[in-house]
Scaffold this active site. Sequence first.
Site, mmCIF file in Angstrom:
data_model
loop_
_atom_site.group_PDB
_atom_site.id
_atom_site.type_symbol
_atom_site.label_atom_id
_atom_site.label_comp_id
_atom_site.label_asym_id
_atom_site.label_seq_id
_atom_site.Cartn_x
_atom_site.Cartn_y
_atom_site.Cartn_z
ATOM 1 N N GLU A 87 36.250 -45.263 -8.664
ATOM 2 C CA GLU A 87 36.012 -44.547 -7.412
ATOM 3 C C GLU A 87 34.646 -44.840 -6.803
ATOM 4 O O GLU A 87 34.463 -44.668 -5.610
ATOM 5 C CB GLU A 87 36.122 -43.027 -7.640
ATOM 6 C CG GLU A 87 37.450 -42.554 -8.185
ATOM 7 C CD GLU A 87 38.540 -42.475 -7.137
ATOM 8 O OE1 GLU A 87 38.233 -42.552 -5.929
ATOM 9 O OE2 GLU A 87 39.712 -42.343 -7.534
ATOM 10 N N ASP B 257 38.931 -42.730 2.731
ATOM 11 C CA ASP B 257 39.570 -43.461 1.636
ATOM 12 C C ASP B 257 40.690 -44.337 2.195
ATOM 13 O O ASP B 257 40.875 -44.405 3.415
ATOM 14 C CB ASP B 257 40.070 -42.501 0.545
ATOM 15 C CG ASP B 257 41.253 -41.641 0.969
ATOM 16 O OD1 ASP B 257 41.811 -41.850 2.069
ATOM 17 O OD2 ASP B 257 41.630 -40.753 0.180
#
Length: 177
Positions: free
Chosen positions: A35, A44
């Site tokens: 991440e 994202d």
Amino acid sequence: MSRKLRYGLSAAVLALIAAGASAPEILDQFLDEKEGNHTTAYRDGAGIWTICRGATRVDGKPVIPGMKLSKEKCDRVNAIERDKALAWVEKNIKVPLTEPQKAGIASFCPYNIGPGKCFPSTFYRRINAGDRKGACEAIRWWIKDGGRDCRIRSNNCYGQVSRRDQESALACWGIDR
């Protein structure tokens, strides 16, 4: 070459496992690698505003464009999200698990695809029925992002395929011995 190395687990994750690290330690390292840790809000792959290691809410409020947090605040947010994911595993997975297995399942189910998609999944049914190998196989089926097949490199989501292989390797750690 071992199966674990083929699945691309990093030397750092493998070293933690070899040292007998806890699930939170393994999961922290794995999520840092997958991440990243962004102190400024970003969208994202699905276009959702996120911050730190993929958090969509901070202190109960949604992440918004322009939000900035200190590294220390992200560390606290990340710890909360990690602990929630591991608590979900403890509550919902009914078979005994090793520390690497807990980390792999926590990354896949509550952290990445979310409980709403996990509960009706083949993975969830298989793991709780004791079919560990079948459950680990099912993790590797989750390779679409926004309808795009991530095996097709031009779809720019191939990292999803690698991540599923790695989560599967963690979730099945040690069952082939």
